[in-house]
Scaffold this motif. Sequence first.
Motif, PDB file in Angstrom:
ATOM      1  N   ASN A 105       0.857  -1.180   0.000  1.00 45.99           N
ATOM      2  CA  ASN A 105       0.000   0.000   0.000  1.00 45.99           C
ATOM      3  C   ASN A 105       0.897   1.235   0.000  1.00 45.99           C
ATOM      4  O   ASN A 105       1.731   1.408   0.893  1.00 45.99           O
ATOM      5  N   GLY A 106       0.740   2.081  -1.019  1.00 50.85           N
ATOM      6  CA  GLY A 106       1.582   3.258  -1.103  1.00 50.85           C
ATOM      7  C   GLY A 106       3.044   2.868  -1.214  1.00 50.85           C
ATOM      8  O   GLY A 106       3.427   2.026  -2.024  1.00 50.85           O
ATOM      9  N   GLY A 107       3.899   3.451  -0.375  1.00 48.36           N
ATOM     10  CA  GLY A 107       5.325   3.150  -0.419  1.00 48.36           C
ATOM     11  C   GLY A 107       5.742   1.987   0.442  1.00 48.36           C
ATOM     12  O   GLY A 107       6.934   1.664   0.518  1.00 48.36           O
ATOM     13  N   LEU A 108       4.802   1.324   1.106  1.00 50.73           N
ATOM     14  CA  LEU A 108       5.125   0.219   2.014  1.00 50.73           C
ATOM     15  C   LEU A 108       4.788  -1.114   1.367  1.00 50.73           C
ATOM     16  O   LEU A 108       3.678  -1.301   0.848  1.00 50.73           O
ATOM     17  N   ARG A 109       5.722  -2.039   1.426  1.00 51.46           N
ATOM     18  CA  ARG A 109       5.522  -3.401   0.939  1.00 51.46           C
ATOM     19  C   ARG A 109       6.059  -4.367   1.996  1.00 51.46           C
ATOM     20  O   ARG A 109       7.201  -4.223   2.457  1.00 51.46           O
ATOM     21  N   VAL A 110       5.250  -5.350   2.355  1.00 48.00           N
ATOM     22  CA  VAL A 110       5.642  -6.378   3.328  1.00 48.00           C
ATOM     23  C   VAL A 110       5.474  -7.735   2.671  1.00 48.00           C
ATOM     24  O   VAL A 110       4.424  -8.027   2.076  1.00 48.00           O
ATOM     25  N   GLU A 111       6.507  -8.581   2.763  1.00 50.91           N
ATOM     26  CA  GLU A 111       6.474  -9.915   2.178  1.00 50.91           C
ATOM     27  C   GLU A 111       6.681 -10.961   3.260  1.00 50.91           C
ATOM     28  O   GLU A 111       7.309 -10.693   4.298  1.00 50.91           O
ATOM     29  N   ALA A 112       6.197 -12.171   3.001  1.00 46.65           N
ATOM     30  CA  ALA A 112       6.354 -13.275   3.947  1.00 46.65           C
ATOM     31  C   ALA A 112       6.536 -14.571   3.178  1.00 46.65           C
ATOM     32  O   ALA A 112       6.059 -14.719   2.058  1.00 46.65           O
ATOM     33  N   ALA A 161      10.350  -6.288   4.710  1.00 49.40           N
ATOM     34  CA  ALA A 161       9.567  -5.063   4.614  1.00 49.40           C
ATOM     35  C   ALA A 161      10.416  -3.967   3.985  1.00 49.40           C
ATOM     36  O   ALA A 161      11.614  -3.849   4.275  1.00 49.40           O
ATOM     37  N   ARG A 162       9.784  -3.171   3.124  1.00 46.19           N
ATOM     38  CA  ARG A 162      10.476  -2.063   2.463  1.00 46.19           C
ATOM     39  C   ARG A 162       9.553  -0.856   2.431  1.00 46.19           C
ATOM     40  O   ARG A 162       8.362  -0.974   2.126  1.00 46.19           O
ATOM     41  N   TYR A 163      10.125   0.319   2.735  1.00 47.66           N
ATOM     42  CA  TYR A 163       9.366   1.556   2.646  1.00 47.66           C
ATOM     43  C   TYR A 163      10.153   2.549   1.812  1.00 47.66           C
ATOM     44  O   TYR A 163      11.338   2.791   2.071  1.00 47.66           O
ATOM     45  N   ALA A 164       9.510   3.112   0.798  1.00 43.49           N
ATOM     46  CA  ALA A 164      10.159   4.063  -0.098  1.00 43.49           C
ATOM     47  C   ALA A 164       9.392   5.367  -0.106  1.00 43.49           C
ATOM     48  O   ALA A 164       8.143   5.373  -0.154  1.00 43.49           O
ATOM     49  N   ILE A 165      10.124   6.476  -0.052  1.00 46.41           N
ATOM     50  CA  ILE A 165       9.532   7.794  -0.154  1.00 46.41           C
ATOM     51  C   ILE A 165      10.462   8.648  -1.000  1.00 46.41           C
ATOM     52  O   ILE A 165      11.620   8.887  -0.625  1.00 46.41           O
ATOM     53  N   GLY A 166       9.997   9.047  -2.156  1.00 47.83           N
ATOM     54  CA  GLY A 166      10.838   9.792  -3.070  1.00 47.83           C
ATOM     55  C   GLY A 166      12.043   8.984  -3.508  1.00 47.83           C
ATOM     56  O   GLY A 166      11.913   7.841  -3.953  1.00 47.83           O
ATOM     57  N   ASP A 167      13.223   9.552  -3.356  1.00 49.82           N
ATOM     58  CA  ASP A 167      14.461   8.894  -3.775  1.00 49.82           C
ATOM     59  C   ASP A 167      15.107   8.078  -2.664  1.00 49.82           C
ATOM     60  O   ASP A 167      16.189   7.516  -2.855  1.00 49.82           O
ATOM     61  N   PHE A 168      14.460   7.968  -1.516  1.00 46.66           N
ATOM     62  CA  PHE A 168      15.025   7.265  -0.362  1.00 46.66           C
ATOM     63  C   PHE A 168      14.199   6.032  -0.043  1.00 46.66           C
ATOM     64  O   PHE A 168      12.972   6.043  -0.137  1.00 46.66           O
ATOM     65  N   ALA A 169      14.890   4.943   0.323  1.00 46.29           N
ATOM     66  CA  ALA A 169      14.204   3.704   0.685  1.00 46.29           C
ATOM     67  C   ALA A 169      14.959   2.989   1.792  1.00 46.29           C
ATOM     68  O   ALA A 169      16.195   3.043   1.851  1.00 46.29           O
ATOM     69  N   VAL A 170      14.215   2.337   2.664  1.00 48.40           N
ATOM     70  CA  VAL A 170      14.798   1.499   3.708  1.00 48.40           C
ATOM     71  C   VAL A 170      14.120   0.144   3.666  1.00 48.40           C
ATOM     72  O   VAL A 170      12.956   0.022   3.253  1.00 48.40           O
ATOM     73  N   ALA A 171      14.860  -0.903   4.071  1.00 49.38           N
ATOM     74  CA  ALA A 171      14.314  -2.259   4.051  1.00 49.38           C
ATOM     75  C   ALA A 171      14.925  -3.076   5.174  1.00 49.38           C
ATOM     76  O   ALA A 171      16.047  -2.788   5.632  1.00 49.38           O
ATOM     77  N   ALA A 172      14.199  -4.098   5.600  1.00 50.84           N
ATOM     78  CA  ALA A 172      14.690  -5.008   6.637  1.00 50.84           C
ATOM     79  C   ALA A 172      14.064  -6.377   6.428  1.00 50.84           C
ATOM     80  O   ALA A 172      12.964  -6.499   5.880  1.00 50.84           O
ATOM     81  N   ALA A 173      14.782  -7.415   6.854  1.00 51.12           N
ATOM     82  CA  ALA A 173      14.281  -8.784   6.723  1.00 51.12           C
ATOM     83  C   ALA A 173      14.711  -9.607   7.927  1.00 51.12           C
ATOM     84  O   ALA A 173      15.725  -9.315   8.576  1.00 51.12           O
ATOM     85  N   TYR A 174      13.929 -10.659   8.205  1.00 49.55           N
ATOM     86  CA  TYR A 174      14.227 -11.554   9.335  1.00 49.55           C
ATOM     87  C   TYR A 174      13.760 -12.957   8.993  1.00 49.55           C
ATOM     88  O   TYR A 174      12.718 -13.156   8.356  1.00 49.55           O
ATOM     89  N   ASP A 175      14.553 -13.941   9.405  1.00 48.26           N
ATOM     90  CA  ASP A 175      14.074 -15.316   9.414  1.00 48.26           C
ATOM     91  C   ASP A 175      14.792 -16.082  10.505  1.00 48.26           C
ATOM     92  O   ASP A 175      15.776 -15.633  11.063  1.00 48.26           O
ATOM     93  N   SER A 176      14.248 -17.250  10.833  1.00 40.42           N
ATOM     94  CA  SER A 176      14.863 -18.128  11.815  1.00 40.42           C
ATOM     95  C   SER A 176      15.797 -19.062  11.084  1.00 40.42           C
ATOM     96  O   SER A 176      15.360 -19.857  10.248  1.00 40.42           O
ATOM     97  N   ALA A 177      17.104 -18.929  11.338  1.00 42.54           N
ATOM     98  CA  ALA A 177      18.108 -19.700  10.606  1.00 42.54           C
ATOM     99  C   ALA A 177      18.359 -21.021  11.308  1.00 42.54           C
ATOM    100  O   ALA A 177      18.878 -21.049  12.423  1.00 42.54           O
ATOM    101  N   PRO A 178      18.002 -22.166  10.700  1.00 41.19           N
ATOM    102  CA  PRO A 178      18.260 -23.458  11.330  1.00 41.19           C
ATOM    103  C   PRO A 178      19.737 -23.801  11.307  1.00 41.19           C
ATOM    104  O   PRO A 178      20.423 -23.576  10.316  1.00 41.19           O
ATOM    105  N   GLY A 179      20.227 -24.337  12.402  1.00 37.50           N
ATOM    106  CA  GLY A 179      21.614 -24.782  12.450  1.00 37.50           C
ATOM    107  C   GLY A 179      21.723 -26.236  12.050  1.00 37.50           C
ATOM    108  O   GLY A 179      20.759 -26.874  11.635  1.00 37.50           O
ATOM    109  N   ALA A 180      22.917 -26.790  12.163  1.00 36.90           N
ATOM    110  CA  ALA A 180      23.154 -28.157  11.725  1.00 36.90           C
ATOM    111  C   ALA A 180      22.330 -29.153  12.523  1.00 36.90           C
ATOM    112  O   ALA A 180      21.870 -30.150  11.997  1.00 36.90           O
ATOM    113  N   GLU A 181      22.125 -28.885  13.823  1.00 38.33           N
ATOM    114  CA  GLU A 181      21.363 -29.809  14.653  1.00 38.33           C
ATOM    115  C   GLU A 181      19.918 -29.902  14.160  1.00 38.33           C
ATOM    116  O   GLU A 181      19.350 -30.984  14.065  1.00 38.33           O
ATOM    117  N   ALA A 182      19.333 -28.726  13.802  1.00 33.58           N
ATOM    118  CA  ALA A 182      17.959 -28.731  13.318  1.00 33.58           C
ATOM    119  C   ALA A 182      17.844 -29.426  11.973  1.00 33.58           C
ATOM    120  O   ALA A 182      16.818 -29.983  11.639  1.00 33.58           O
TER     121      ALA A 182
END
Length: 332
Positions: A105-112, A161-182
């Motif tokens: 919506n607008g300048g905000l995009r969220v993905e999963a 998630a990413r938010y853009a306004i004009g010529d500037f944009a910021v983004a961030a991401a997260y996930d649970s990283a499984p280790g060798a045991e998992a």
Amino acid sequence: MKKILFASTALVATASVAAADVTFSGYGRFGLGYVEDRNTDTFAGENEVSDTAIVSRFRLTIDADAETDGGVRFGARVRIQADEDADTGEAGEAGLNAARFFVENGGLRVEAGNVAGAIDNLPGYYGFEPGLEGTFNMYSGVNYDFIGYSSTGGTHNGVYARYAIGDFAVAAAYDSAPGAEAAGDSPTTTNGDRWDIHAAYTFGNVTAALAYGETDTDVSQEITVLTLQGDFGPLSVAAIVGDEEVNDDAGAFDTNVSDTFYGLSASYAVSSATSVNFAYGDGSGDNDERHIGLGAVHDLGGGVSLRGAIGTKREGNGDSQTVADFGAQFSF
């Protein structure tokens, strides 16, 4: 690219949705690939494959989206892809990857789901990759395992998630990283968090972007990366530089590795139909991979092009290998 509009009765069993938009797109490519001493290539493993082999890829991307009365878009993507197997020289089977969902919506995009993270989406990170297969790249010295979109399977389930306004944009991401045991391997690591962020700003014809990523498990990694990309008439240039630290008790990388990586790539339009491109990438780590490649693309029209490249690859202080490819690519 072809779009097919389905009535809601063909998609859902409710009358509240008027229609959904489903888009099919992708490309195919095939040709010949050459790797000097391919049988002893450490990346392909020892085998009896000829130095010259048929290379190919078919990719079909399926996007579906719908929009609410308030203008909020919801959608998802899946991909079907088949590549050749460099280890055997045989054609690989097509597979369906995990889904990626989004709301925008607008300048905000969220993905999963099967998301590409803030580094995978970093402007200028991939630069220009000469060759039919993108054989050479400027980020070859990077060892950090960032959150990346998987075209052939499901390796993670994260959020971006990413938010853009004009010529500037910021983004961030997260996930649970499984280790060798998992993953059922030897219990040397545990589950943990993996995340990354970036900020990008475009001024005139140049985009600058800065990113940071971290994996907080017993297999700890962190990375800081800066990219620049600009267009100057027929010449487009991209550059990357950064620092990473990898502490891997599982043995995938050298334990306690800290090094700098760097690279440069460019594309020059010789004419309206032909361009030449170049890539150089390396790093200060003992086992970093160095790429030097020069290639060309000739547009035949109708989404069809001829592509090829030649250059060398080298791991650490090992011997250089001559690598080349040539073939055709068509988009649809």
